[in-house]
Scaffold this motif. Structure first.
Motif, PDB file in Angstrom:
ATOM      1  N   SER A   1       2.575 -15.104  -8.062  1.00 51.81           N
ATOM      2  CA  SER A   1       3.204 -13.814  -7.409  1.00 51.81           C
ATOM      3  C   SER A   1       3.174 -14.379  -5.922  1.00 51.81           C
ATOM      4  O   SER A   1       2.189 -14.819  -5.441  1.00 51.81           O
ATOM      5  N   GLU A   2       4.071 -14.102  -5.402  1.00 48.37           N
ATOM      6  CA  GLU A   2       4.451 -14.522  -3.837  1.00 48.37           C
ATOM      7  C   GLU A   2       4.523 -13.356  -3.217  1.00 48.37           C
ATOM      8  O   GLU A   2       4.920 -12.230  -3.342  1.00 48.37           O
ATOM      9  N   VAL A   3       3.673 -13.010  -2.225  1.00 50.09           N
ATOM     10  CA  VAL A   3       3.420 -11.863  -1.359  1.00 50.09           C
ATOM     11  C   VAL A   3       3.609 -12.362   0.135  1.00 50.09           C
ATOM     12  O   VAL A   3       3.739 -13.350   0.749  1.00 50.09           O
ATOM     13  N   VAL A   4       4.025 -11.066   0.987  1.00 53.50           N
ATOM     14  CA  VAL A   4       3.895 -11.128   2.224  1.00 53.50           C
ATOM     15  C   VAL A   4       3.021  -9.990   2.826  1.00 53.50           C
ATOM     16  O   VAL A   4       2.923  -8.842   2.514  1.00 53.50           O
ATOM     17  N   THR A   5       2.048 -10.449   3.520  1.00 53.13           N
ATOM     18  CA  THR A   5       1.195  -9.685   4.100  1.00 53.13           C
ATOM     19  C   THR A   5       1.481  -9.317   5.527  1.00 53.13           C
ATOM     20  O   THR A   5       1.524  -9.762   6.286  1.00 53.13           O
ATOM     21  N   LEU A   6       1.083  -7.841   5.774  1.00 49.69           N
ATOM     22  CA  LEU A   6       1.369  -6.981   7.004  1.00 49.69           C
ATOM     23  C   LEU A   6       0.153  -6.140   7.303  1.00 49.69           C
ATOM     24  O   LEU A   6      -0.471  -5.706   6.379  1.00 49.69           O
ATOM     25  N   THR A   7       0.131  -5.593   8.454  1.00 49.62           N
ATOM     26  CA  THR A   7      -0.551  -4.658   9.080  1.00 49.62           C
ATOM     27  C   THR A   7       0.522  -3.630   9.464  1.00 49.62           C
ATOM     28  O   THR A   7       1.122  -3.899  10.243  1.00 49.62           O
ATOM     29  N   GLY A   8      -0.026  -2.394   9.066  1.00 48.74           N
ATOM     30  CA  GLY A   8       0.907  -1.348   9.501  1.00 48.74           C
ATOM     31  C   GLY A   8       0.256   0.033   9.754  1.00 48.74           C
ATOM     32  O   GLY A   8      -0.858   0.059  10.030  1.00 48.74           O
ATOM     33  N   GLN A   9       0.857   0.908   9.960  1.00 49.48           N
ATOM     34  CA  GLN A   9       0.306   2.287  10.211  1.00 49.48           C
ATOM     35  C   GLN A   9       0.898   3.444   9.337  1.00 49.48           C
ATOM     36  O   GLN A   9       2.051   3.214   9.166  1.00 49.48           O
ATOM     37  N   VAL A  10      -0.143   4.417   8.846  1.00 42.24           N
ATOM     38  CA  VAL A  10       0.206   5.520   7.970  1.00 42.24           C
ATOM     39  C   VAL A  10       1.038   6.435   9.119  1.00 42.24           C
ATOM     40  O   VAL A  10       0.462   6.649  10.281  1.00 42.24           O
ATOM     41  N   LYS A  11       1.975   7.157   8.529  1.00 35.19           N
ATOM     42  CA  LYS A  11       2.688   8.119   9.295  1.00 35.19           C
ATOM     43  C   LYS A  11       3.061   9.185   8.374  1.00 35.19           C
ATOM     44  O   LYS A  11       3.446   8.994   7.068  1.00 35.19           O
TER      45      LYS A  11
END
Length: 516
Positions: free
Chosen positions: A46-56
């Motif tokens: 499995s190839e993934v892109v890891t990010l950090t975001g915000q819940v809205k």
């Protein structure tokens, strides 16, 4: 909020653990000097892109007034649950209400006039229109005479400002070579004053010459000259004020004298300003009376001519226009009250009662309850692999150890620049059950961009990548030999897909080396 993205590659510590696990479970060392081997096996990648975001909040609206106005009432508080359509904030509407009443009166007048046109003009009404014309002619003549007096007054104030109040600072002020009576440190300012006095002498003479014969009939040519002269005197007095205000007491000039000079200049500037204002007002009054007289004459002509079908249609349109104005005020009333467009919770209230709120400034923010999403930014190097519908694994810092499901719901087509780097905002929707969320929580997401099942794989640490290509090492006839391979997906768990160069069961050295 710091936002980052990378292909998930196993860390050095993880590599060590993985290699150790592989060695401990699949292979054994002989005498401590035999290289470790790993076999090509089939598994999923499995190839993934890891990010950090915000819940809205899934839906959050920021509400503002369309026009600037004073807050008259606030009907809610932060944290209150409101229903759709509920009144939240209201602007002061007294002025608008007065306009509304005026518009209603205008509508009634238009309706009455429409009825009158349809009935026809009476002789008494024609007589009234004739009186209006005569009154208009008298008013216009009076306003023109007032304009003549304004021009005469303008000359009087201009002459006093220059030849009385300003000339006390000059020697030979009315000659071609006037001189200032005191030293001016700024040569440009000094020359400006001297040249200005010469110019003003000519202007005042030109201004004065036609005054004895000035009448209503020849007033037009004097208006421009009056305005121009007053404007030049205003600039001249401004410069002179700068010089006088900079003076200091000396053995020859006392402070009382300087104060008297300052008062004279201030009075001159006030008088010139008043003259300019009076002249503009008188000129405006003439234009107003001319317009009123023209209108009165036109109305008399209409009365004499009687009502044509076109005029009746026009007055009917006027009724409709007046009605539209009333409706417009009703719309303005509605816009002066902010109502909740949806059911939710009030999260922010900007102003207080009595404050002036500029048009477009956020007044109230409402957030829908129960539904949330995540916004994160994907760098341009990864955005080509992210698409709507990709499955997402989510962890929330506030709920450590718990993993939530999600899906990519939207990829913005336009870029977002963050610290000079091109990113693209993606919106992720939660799927399945979640814990209670709050807007602003930090979310760590892994977007699964690709997955393959039952493919040939090797640990990432078995791959050699350098400028010559991609290789693995095999023991062939007792010697280490580099064998070229072709790679496919790189998995988040440290596995790499082998698409060519090896077959299932082939053993390669676990080199743990990348030189590229």
């Amino acid at each position: 909020m710091a936002v980052y993205s990378k292909k998930v590659l196993i860390s050095l510590a993880g590599i060590g653990l993985l290699a150790g696990g592989i060695l401990g479970t699949l292979f054994a060392k002989k005498g401590g000097d035999q290289a470790s081997l790993v076999a090509v096996s089939r598994s999923s990648v499995s190839e993934v892109v890891t990010l950090t975001g915000q819940v809205k909040a899934l839906e959050e609206v920021e509400l503002a007034f369309e026009k600037t106005g004073k807050v008259a009432a606030i009907r809610t508080v932060v944290g209150k649950r409101v229903a759709a359509g509920e009144e939240l904030v209201r602007q002061d509407s007294e002025e608008t209400y007065a306009g509304f009443l005026e518009a209603k009166a205008s509508l009634k007048a238009a309706e009455a006039k429409f009825s009158e046109l349809r009935r026809g003009t009476r002789l008494e009404e024609i007589a009234v229109e004739e009186v209006k014309v005569r009154n208009g002619e008298t008013a216009l003549q009076d306003s023109k005479q007032a304009l003549v007096e304004s021009v005469r007054d303008a000359y009087s104030k201009a002459d006093d400002a220059v030849r009385n109040k300003a000339d006390q600072f000059f020697s030979n002020p009315r000659s071609a070579n006037p001189e200032l009576n005191f030293f001016v440190y700024n040569p440009e300012l000094k020359n400006s004053l001297i040249n200005g006095r010469v110019i003003l002498e000519k202007k005042l003479s030109d201004f004065e010459a036609p005054l004895p014969t000035l009448t209503v009939s020849n007033i037009t040519s004097m208006i421009f000259l009056s305005k121009e002269t007053l404007s030049l005197i205003g600039f001249f007095l401004n410069d002179l004020s700068r010089v006088v205000n900079a003076l200091s007491p000396s053995p020859t000039v006392s402070q009382n004298t300087i104060d008297g000079w300052k008062a004279d200049i201030a009075a001159a500037r006030t008088n010139v300003g008043t003259a300019s204002s009076n002249l503009l007002s008188a000129e405006s009054a003439v234009r107003g009376e001319e317009s009123a007289l023209t209108l009165a004459k036109q109305q008399l002509a209409l009365s004499l001519a009687g009502s044509s079908p076109e005029e009746i249609a026009a007055e009917e349109a006027a009724v409709e226009q007046a009605s539209a104005k009333v409706f417009n005020y009703e719309v303005q009333f509605a816009k002066m009250t902010i109502r909740a467009p949806l059911a939710g919770v009030v999260t922010k209230i900007g102003p207080h009662v009595g404050e002036i709120t500029p048009a477009g400034e956020i007044v109230v923010t409402i957030m829908s309850e129960g539904a949330y999403e995540i916004e994160a930014n994907v760098p341009e190097v990864d955005i080509g692999r992210v698409k709507v519908g990709d499955i997402v694994s989510i962890t929330i810092d506030a709920y450590s150890g718990e993993i939530f499901g999600g899906v990519v719901a939207l990829v913005d087509p336009a870029e977002t620049i963050i610290d000079g780097v091109v990113n693209f905002k993606v919106t992720i929707r939660f799927i399945g059950e979640t814990r209670p969320m709050k807007s602003g929580l930090t979310a760590n997401v892994q977007i699964k961009t690709a997955e393959k099942q039952n493919v040939l794989t090797l640990p990432d640490v078995a791959i050699i990548e350098n400028d010559e290509g991609t290789f693995v090492k095999q023991i062939i006839n007792g010697k280490e030999v580099e064998v070229p391979v072709t790679l496919g997906l790189r998995g988040a768990e440290g596995k790499v897909e082998i698409t060519a160069g090896l077959k299932e069961g082939d053993q390669v050295l676990l080199v743990g080396l990348k030189t590229k």
